[in-house]
Design a protein around this motif. Structure first.
Motif, PDB file in Angstrom:
ATOM      1  N   PRO A  92      40.198   2.120 -13.773  1.00  0.00           N
ATOM      2  CA  PRO A  92      39.271   2.176 -14.892  1.00  0.00           C
ATOM      3  C   PRO A  92      38.604   0.840 -15.180  1.00  0.00           C
ATOM      4  CG  PRO A  92      41.470   1.962 -15.685  1.00  0.00           C
ATOM      5  CD  PRO A  92      41.575   2.053 -14.193  1.00  0.00           C
ATOM      6  N   ALA A 117      44.293   6.208 -32.220  1.00  0.00           N
ATOM      7  CA  ALA A 117      44.532   5.643 -30.879  1.00  0.00           C
ATOM      8  C   ALA A 117      46.016   5.617 -30.528  1.00  0.00           C
ATOM      9  CB  ALA A 117      43.946   4.234 -30.798  1.00  0.00           C
ATOM     10  N   PHE A 141      41.495   3.764 -35.701  1.00  0.00           N
ATOM     11  CA  PHE A 141      40.234   3.026 -35.791  1.00  0.00           C
ATOM     12  C   PHE A 141      39.249   3.886 -36.568  1.00  0.00           C
ATOM     13  CE2 PHE A 141      41.934   1.304 -31.733  1.00  0.00           C
ATOM     14  CZ  PHE A 141      41.888  -0.056 -32.036  1.00  0.00           C
ATOM     15  N   HIS A 156      47.297   1.595 -13.399  1.00  0.00           N
ATOM     16  CA  HIS A 156      46.884   2.927 -12.962  1.00  0.00           C
ATOM     17  C   HIS A 156      47.285   3.166 -11.512  1.00  0.00           C
ATOM     18  CE1 HIS A 156      44.639   4.333 -16.445  1.00  0.00           C
ATOM     19  NE2 HIS A 156      44.263   3.089 -16.622  1.00  0.00           N
ATOM     20  N   VAL A 168      39.463   7.378 -35.015  1.00  0.00           N
ATOM     21  CA  VAL A 168      40.154   7.558 -33.733  1.00  0.00           C
ATOM     22  C   VAL A 168      41.635   7.250 -33.958  1.00  0.00           C
ATOM     23  CG1 VAL A 168      40.355   6.766 -31.343  1.00  0.00           C
ATOM     24  CG2 VAL A 168      38.104   6.866 -32.428  1.00  0.00           C
ATOM     25  N   PRO A 202      46.693   8.100 -18.947  1.00  0.00           N
ATOM     26  CA  PRO A 202      45.280   8.192 -18.582  1.00  0.00           C
ATOM     27  C   PRO A 202      44.412   7.275 -19.436  1.00  0.00           C
ATOM     28  CG  PRO A 202      45.950  10.119 -19.832  1.00  0.00           C
ATOM     29  CD  PRO A 202      47.188   9.308 -19.595  1.00  0.00           C
ATOM     30  N   ASN A 203      43.166   7.145 -19.080  1.00  0.00           N
ATOM     31  CA  ASN A 203      42.221   6.351 -19.869  1.00  0.00           C
ATOM     32  C   ASN A 203      42.222   6.853 -21.306  1.00  0.00           C
ATOM     33  OD1 ASN A 203      39.944   6.362 -17.087  1.00  0.00           O
ATOM     34  ND2 ASN A 203      41.211   4.674 -17.769  1.00  0.00           N
ATOM     35  N   GLY A 204      42.272   5.901 -22.239  1.00  0.00           N
ATOM     36  CA  GLY A 204      42.200   6.270 -23.651  1.00  0.00           C
ATOM     37  C   GLY A 204      43.521   6.721 -24.242  1.00  0.00           C
ATOM     38  N   VAL A 208      35.849   4.686 -37.076  1.00  0.00           N
ATOM     39  CA  VAL A 208      34.633   4.424 -36.310  1.00  0.00           C
ATOM     40  C   VAL A 208      33.397   4.615 -37.198  1.00  0.00           C
ATOM     41  CG1 VAL A 208      33.405   4.973 -34.176  1.00  0.00           C
ATOM     42  CG2 VAL A 208      35.862   5.312 -34.300  1.00  0.00           C
ATOM     43  N   GLY A 250      45.999   4.966 -25.203  1.00  0.00           N
ATOM     44  CA  GLY A 250      46.484   4.088 -26.269  1.00  0.00           C
ATOM     45  C   GLY A 250      47.312   2.919 -25.757  1.00  0.00           C
ATOM     46  N   LYS A 251      47.287   2.675 -24.451  1.00  0.00           N
ATOM     47  CA  LYS A 251      48.105   1.604 -23.862  1.00  0.00           C
ATOM     48  C   LYS A 251      47.638   0.228 -24.343  1.00  0.00           C
ATOM     49  CE  LYS A 251      46.903   2.817 -19.681  1.00  0.00           C
ATOM     50  NZ  LYS A 251      45.958   3.891 -20.026  1.00  0.00           N
ATOM     51  N   THR A 252      46.338  -0.056 -24.152  1.00  0.00           N
ATOM     52  CA  THR A 252      45.810  -1.365 -24.540  1.00  0.00           C
ATOM     53  C   THR A 252      45.965  -1.580 -26.036  1.00  0.00           C
ATOM     54  OG1 THR A 252      44.270  -1.421 -22.696  1.00  0.00           O
ATOM     55  CG2 THR A 252      43.708  -2.786 -24.605  1.00  0.00           C
ATOM     56  N   THR A 253      45.693  -0.563 -26.827  1.00  0.00           N
ATOM     57  CA  THR A 253      45.811  -0.692 -28.284  1.00  0.00           C
ATOM     58  C   THR A 253      47.247  -1.064 -28.650  1.00  0.00           C
ATOM     59  OG1 THR A 253      44.076   0.959 -28.502  1.00  0.00           O
ATOM     60  CG2 THR A 253      45.374   0.495 -30.469  1.00  0.00           C
ATOM     61  N   GLU A 263      46.958  -4.055 -17.091  1.00  0.00           N
ATOM     62  CA  GLU A 263      46.313  -3.799 -15.803  1.00  0.00           C
ATOM     63  C   GLU A 263      46.071  -5.075 -15.003  1.00  0.00           C
ATOM     64  OE1 GLU A 263      43.109  -1.053 -15.693  1.00  0.00           O
ATOM     65  OE2 GLU A 263      43.778  -0.016 -17.499  1.00  0.00           O
ATOM     66  N   GLN A 272      43.209  -6.802 -20.899  1.00  0.00           N
ATOM     67  CA  GLN A 272      42.396  -5.988 -19.999  1.00  0.00           C
ATOM     68  C   GLN A 272      41.014  -6.617 -19.821  1.00  0.00           C
ATOM     69  OE1 GLN A 272      42.388  -1.853 -21.122  1.00  0.00           O
ATOM     70  NE2 GLN A 272      41.494  -1.198 -19.188  1.00  0.00           N
TER      71      GLN A 272
END
Ligand SMILES: Nc1ncnc2c1ncn2[C@@H]1O[C@H](COP(=O)(O)OP(=O)(O)OP(=O)(O)O)[C@@H](O)[C@H]1O
Ligand SMILES: [Mg+2]
Length: 348
Positions: free
Chosen positions: A338, A21, A11, A198, A19, A40-42, A13, A44-47, A163, A86
């Motif tokens: 999260p 990701a 990304f 999570h 980023v 963990p948060n960030g 920015v 890259g799962k959702t991406t 999630e 999400q």
């Protein structure tokens, strides 16, 4: 069902900041698998899931979903998958039951089937009493359950759930899992499910395969049991008389299967591939050397121990550190989770 090679997403920015990701994920998911993606948060799962569901294009690499390339044939991919993003998908001023039915019709169900599925899901997800209410009047957890109902309304060969259980109370989490597992066994074709969570206990209990993602890369991929045995190992803690810990530690180091031994006061902690299997031998060796063991605790590792051994960080801590306030009907004492974004993500 899923095949990615070097899947990458950057990304941009700002002019000075990009980023990275997702950094080259290669993943194969066979038909019928139930795969949990942890990280963990960030991480890259959702991406990754948004690239698989054609919501965003990859920067590099390839992905095929249900046999179709996500860039060349996004429509074919979309018709083969159900997706719970999400972020919420429901329109605020719509009524709950109508939203689920409309989603069912968008997904190709006829009106009667859509109505039947909507009612079934509202029952399963404890939303029957809210069926006639407007979406905007729902609590956070109720709204999350509505998102999940919309994603499950048709029974596609591939379900991608980001999630699904975040913000649900334990009762509704259990119901959701029960329904997912029933849907799977009820479907004629093998149903493939890829989800992020999570809640490590969920991944441990239900997933047949666990993919751990960190900093945009897959750092482990196996069954939960294999990851635990391979990476973390069981822990056997033996308590002896003060002064004897050193002698017991020396014996434990020589025992078959021992990976590491640590002394903490009068406690000797042994990491071993098979704790219950190693314990009798450790006790016999102690007895033969005249060392009295007063207490033994055998603990099997958790998926958090796996993550800790891979990264030196605890997944539990990274989730807690960034956890926001939970939804209004989340009872106290439930594991923290999260944020869900408010971005609208609809597959239509
Ligand atoms: N649209 C975007 N623009 C810029 N950066 C983004 C965008 N979407 C995601 N990112 C960044 O990409 C990285 C991966 O985010 P992603 O949402 O994939 O993480 P995640 O593993 O799903 O985390 P979580 O557990 O918090 O949901 C993060 O650093 C995030 O800030
Ligand atoms: Mg995410």
């Amino acid at each position: 069902m899923i095949r990615t090679r070097g899947l990458t997403k950057d990304f941009v920015v700002s002019r000075t900041e990009t980023v990275h990701a997702v950094r080259g994920i290669s993943l194969d998911v066979e038909p019928g698998e139930l795969v949990a993606v942890l990280g963990p948060n960030g991480a890259g799962k959702t991406t990754t899931l948004r690239m698989l569901t054609t919501l965003i294009p990859p920067t590099a690499g390839t992905a095929e979903v249900a046999g179709h390339d996500v860039v060349a044939h996004p429509d074919r991919v979309r018709s083969a998958i159900g997706y719970v993003g999400q972020g919420g998908a429901a329109g605020a001023s719509q009524r709950v039951r109508d939203e689920v039915m409309t989603q069912g019709e968008i997904d190709g169900l006829d009106r009667r089937t859509a109505r039947r599925r909507a009612d079934e899901l509202l029952e399963v997800l404890d939303l029957a009493d809210q069926a006639g209410r407007k979406v905007e009047s729902l609590s956070g957890g109720q709204r999350r359950r509505l998102d999940v109902a919309m994603g499950l309304v048709h029974t596609p060969p591939l379900l991608i759930l980001d999630e699904p259980s975040t913000g649900l109370d334990p009762h509704n989490r259990a119901n959701l899992w029960d329904h997912i597992l029933r849907m799977r066994t009820a479907s004629r074709e093998p149903m493939t499910i890829v989800l992020t969570t999570h809640y490590l206990d969920e991944a441990d209990t239900f997933a047949e395969r666990v993919v751990v993602v960190d900093h945009g890369q897959v750092i482990a991929d196996d069954t939960a049991d294999a990851l635990k045995a391979e990476l973390a190992g069981d822990r056997v803690a033996l308590r002896v008389a003060p002064g004897d810990a050193g002698k017991l530690a020396t014996l434990a180091e020589r025992a078959p299967g021992t990976r590491s031994v640590a002394i903490d006061g009068d406690r000797v902690e042994v990491r071993t591939a098979d704790g219950p299997g190693a314990t009798p031998g450790l006790l016999r060796a102690a007895d033969a050397a005249g060392l009295a063991v007063t207490r033994v605790d055998v603990t099997r590792p958790t998926l958090d121990d796996v993550f800790l051994s891979l990264t030196g960080r605890s997944l539990r801590e990274t989730a807690v550190a960034t956890a926001p306030d939970l939804s209004d009907d989340e009872p106290a004492g439930t594991p923290t989770a999260p944020a869900t974004s408010t971005r609208k993500e609809v597959l239509a």
